[in-house]
Write an enzyme that holds these catalytic residues in place. Structure first.
Site, PDB file in Angstrom:
ATOM      1  N   GLU A  67       0.731  -1.176  -0.113  1.00 28.79           N
ATOM      2  CA  GLU A  67      -0.107   0.102  -0.105  1.00 28.79           C
ATOM      3  C   GLU A  67       0.748   1.289  -0.070  1.00 28.79           C
ATOM      4  O   GLU A  67       0.778   2.372  -0.708  1.00 28.79           O
ATOM      5  CB  GLU A  67      -0.841  -0.175   1.336  1.00 28.79           C
ATOM      6  CG  GLU A  67      -1.744   1.393   1.545  1.00 28.79           C
ATOM      7  CD  GLU A  67      -1.937   1.654   3.019  1.00 28.79           C
ATOM      8  OE1 GLU A  67      -1.377   2.698   3.285  1.00 28.79           O
ATOM      9  OE2 GLU A  67      -2.173   0.787   3.763  1.00 28.79           O
ATOM     10  N   GLY A 318     -22.324  -5.221  20.844  1.00 24.77           N
ATOM     11  CA  GLY A 318     -22.587  -5.302  19.365  1.00 24.77           C
ATOM     12  C   GLY A 318     -21.585  -6.030  18.762  1.00 24.77           C
ATOM     13  O   GLY A 318     -20.600  -6.652  19.479  1.00 24.77           O
TER      14      GLY A 318
END
Length: 737
Positions: A67, A318
């Site tokens: 990257e 969550g």
């Protein structure tokens, strides 16, 4: 494939004024084109479905290193800084990130320069040079990035989760990379990391696993022509996205408690339940139902019970980690000192609530509340920046069919109680890892995570404790929440007068109250924002007064939490801030119930009981929590210290963190009560209201807010004064810290 395939158009919000087109190029690269006539910038992002999990074991961090190396020139534009220089010269910027399964490259630029930027951008995926002379420099950059994160507890905990997973799974690996993994380890095996990187690029970078999002003011046909002409040359290698085993955690991890020493002064317990990958279930989102209930903060909730016991201050629930092969559902509580001694009881309470949910079974009315708010938020979604839009959509294209590209992450399409029950069945002590964080474990740990040196110990959960967790009884205080009274039912836009002013104007101007108001004529949403400054000079008196004000509003927020949480779930929130000009109340969200919440907050400011045993307990817990926050400031990044001390040097009535800590240590609850009484004797109100109100409603709100306070107006000599250093040319100011 020899022609352009136009896919189904995404279903979009009625408030979304952009136009979309999804296409597949002859080489298999898929793109979404976005025409935005109001865009202030043009933007594009390309997401490659390969990331850290594909790193070879002999060069960990290789995907991230690639990257960094990709944007260093191409055959068509060979100058190393050509791309970044072009963007800088045309109001643009670029960035990239590498995640577990994807690498995302994105940029924004002035709208008139999109075509040329796309040409430059495409070349990185057609003919990059990977400039050899930059190899060492970019390895140093990756190492520096890793070093910056070494003292960050978020990075440390995620890597600990990875390093303690099955060592045969690529999730176990270190993903960021550093000099050891990119230079030293390959060299020991006679490898050159640049050669490994070139092989990695040729192996994984292929058009079929790339997704492109482009946003500009130009119409869709023009955007499509630009994309086809620039990106059809990206090589196709006939690849499919990499796939990975779902067996990430096993007997060595599950059923164990990890005692972890954090960098900051944290006390936290996180219950981690591995689940099958949840992303394919996006149409029903069964975990969203459980997130809503286990993370609820109203009466009868887990947090309400834990706060009453004095064991926790905050709780969330969550999906904490999500991937194509595995998801992790977490319940996380921020503990008090006493809560740290009752970790097993805290976990037991969570299992009590899970047992309650299993016994009651899924409730459709609860799901409908969650669905209705998701639908409302999608219908009136906030406008995101062009760069944020393309970055998100390029990644989402790997996960959702084109028709659901916009709605898939947001909406709940179908109620599937069986799927909810199946997730509940996996929230068991046998499918659990418990992570407990505290600096008190310093003397008990016996292991160190190899990449961040996080100290920890692993203990099996006792059979007797596991048996207790597996058969919890439900105590009376735990129950499902009541229907949410704050969910808006009136979302109609108020008619805009023909003579509506362009700027806010003062609609209430008395000796005590000033209100500036402007009806929304831009966003066309049923939302509003209220800034309500309770003006007083008392916070300027001393650091002790400022700290008393801060603790007062923390007590108000704590006492109001069970009510305000319903508002938060319904898209309506508030913030209280104590500063040198008094106390600021900021309320924002759907307009329908905004006045109700504003009055509730002011009522609590004025009348919250502070003379009870419960108030004394909450005061001590909040004081201790705030002290930890202040002390943790010293572990923040250097730039945050620079900004804080710059304000300290330039502005009057500002205090160092050491002064704040000393004042807080000396503070008592009677002093907070005395400060509140003094503050509320005389207050002026200066407010700004923007949004879906009409002038008459704004005026009525101002008078209601003032009536709620029941205060006398300030005398002319009692108004606060804020002073800022005048930086004269050639004069230097120095703050010794």
């Amino acid at each position: 494939m020899t022609s352009i395939l136009v896919n189904a158009s995404p279903d979009k919000s009625v408030s979304d004024q952009r136009s979309y087109r999804c296409v597949t190029l002859p080489n298999g690269l898929q793109a979404v084109l976005i025409h935005d006539p109001k865009a202030d910038k043009a933007a594009a992002a390309l997401d490659v479905r390969v990331g850290q999990l594909c790193d070879p074991s002999e060069a960990l961090g290789l995907a991230h290193f690639l990257e960094h190396m990709l944007f260093l020139g191409t055959e068509k534009y060979p100058e190393e800084n050509s791309y970044s220089s072009f963007l800088s010269a045309h109001g643009g910027r670029s960035n990239a990130f590498t995640s577990l399964e994807s690498t995302n490259y994105h940029f924004e630029v002035a709208v008139e320069h999109l075509e040329e930027t796309l040409d430059r951008f495409a070349q990185f995926f057609i003919a990059p040079l990977f400039t050899e002379s930059a190899t060492e420099r970019e390895m140093q950059a990756v190492d520096s990035e890793h070093s910056k994160n070494l003292q960050d507890d978020h990075w440390r905990l995620f890597q600990l989760l990875r390093s303690t997973s099955r060592d045969s799974h690529p999730f176990h690996q270190f993903g960021t990379g550093n000099l050891k993994t990119l230079r030293d380890m390959p060299a020991q095996q006679g490898l050159q990391v640049r050669d490994s990187m070139l092989s990695f690029y040729k192996k994984y970078y292929s058009a079929e696993v790339m997704r492109l999002a482009v946003l500009g003011r130009d119409d869709l046909d023009v955007l499509q022509n630009w994309v086809v002409n620039r990106f059809s040359a990206v090589v196709s290698r006939g690849l499919h996205p990499p796939s990975f085993s779902s067996e990430v955690f096993g007997e060595r991890q599950l059923g164990h408690m990890y005692r972890i020493v954090p960098v900051k002064d944290l006390r936290q317990v996180e219950m981690c339940f591995p689940l099958p990958a949840q992303q394919p279930l996006y149409r029903s989102k069964p975990t969203r139902y459980l997130t809503h209930l286990l993370g609820h903060e109203g009466p009868g909730s887990v947090l309400s019970y834990l706060k009453a016991k004095g064991w926790a201050n905050e709780l969330s629930a969550g999906i904490s980690h999500d991937s194509s092969f595995c998801s992790v559902f977490s319940v996380t509580a921020q503990l008090t000192t006493d809560g740290l001694r009752h970790v097993e009881d805290v976990v037991f309470t969570v299992f009590q609530y899970i047992n309650l949910l299993s016994r009651e079974g899924p409730k459709e009315w609860v799901w409908e509340e969650v669905q209705s708010m998701a639908s409302l938020d999608f219908r009136f979604e906030n406008r995101e920046s062009p760069c944020a839009v393309v970055t998100h959509l390029a990644g989402a294209m790997h996960l959702y069919p084109s028709q659901d590209l916009l709605s898939g992450p947001r909406l709940l399409f179908s109620y599937e109680p069986t799927l909810i029950s199946q997730v509940l069945e996996r929230l068991t002590p046998d499918n659990l890892m418990v992570h407990v964080l505290s600096q008190e474990f310093e003397s008990e740990v016996n292991q160190h995570e190899p990449w961040y040196q996080t100290a920890y110990a692993v203990l099996p959960v006792k059979d007797s404790v596991r048996a207790l967790w597996a058969t919890p009884t439900v105590e009376a205080p735990l129950h499902l929440p009541m229907p949410n009274p704050y969910i808006p039912t009136d979302v109609e836009l108020k008619p805009l007068p023909q003579d509506a002013p362009k700027f806010p104007r003062c609609v209430v101007d008395s000796s005590q109250v000033k209100l500036w108001f402007k009806q929304d004529d831009t966003f066309e949403q049923p939302r509003a924002v209220l800034y309500c400054q309770l003006v007083s000079a008392l916070c300027q008196e001393s650091v002790a007064s400022l700290i008393a004000a801060n603790v007062w509003i923390k007590l108000v927020e704590d006492g109001l939490n069970e009510t305000s949480y319903f508002a938060q779930v319904a898209g309506l929130g508030y913030t209280l801030v104590a500063g040198e000009s008094g106390v600021l109340l900021y309320v924002s969200g759907y307009q329908h119930k905004l006045t109700n919440l504003s009055l509730d907050v002011l009522a609590s400011l004025c009348s919250l009981s502070l003379d009870s045993t419960h108030a004394e307990l909450r005061f001590e817990l909040i004081k201790e929590q705030l002290l930890r926050e202040y002390r943790n400031f010293f572990m923040e990044q250097p730039y945050q210290h620079a900004m804080f001390n710059c304000i300290l040097a330039m502005t009057s009535h500002k205090y160092s963190m050491e002064e704040r800590i000393q004042a807080l240590e000396d503070l008592t609850l009677p002093q907070v009560m005395a400060f509140r009484s003094r503050f509320l004797r005389r207050v002026n109100v200066e407010s700004l209201l923007l949004g879906n109100f009409v002038s008459e409603e704004a005026q009525a709100m101002a008078h209601s807010l003032c009536a709620q306070l029941k205060c006398e107006p300030l005398l002319p000599s009692q108004f606060p004064e804020t002073r800022v250093v005048n930086l004269l040319e050639g004069v230097h100011h120095q703050l010794d810290i």
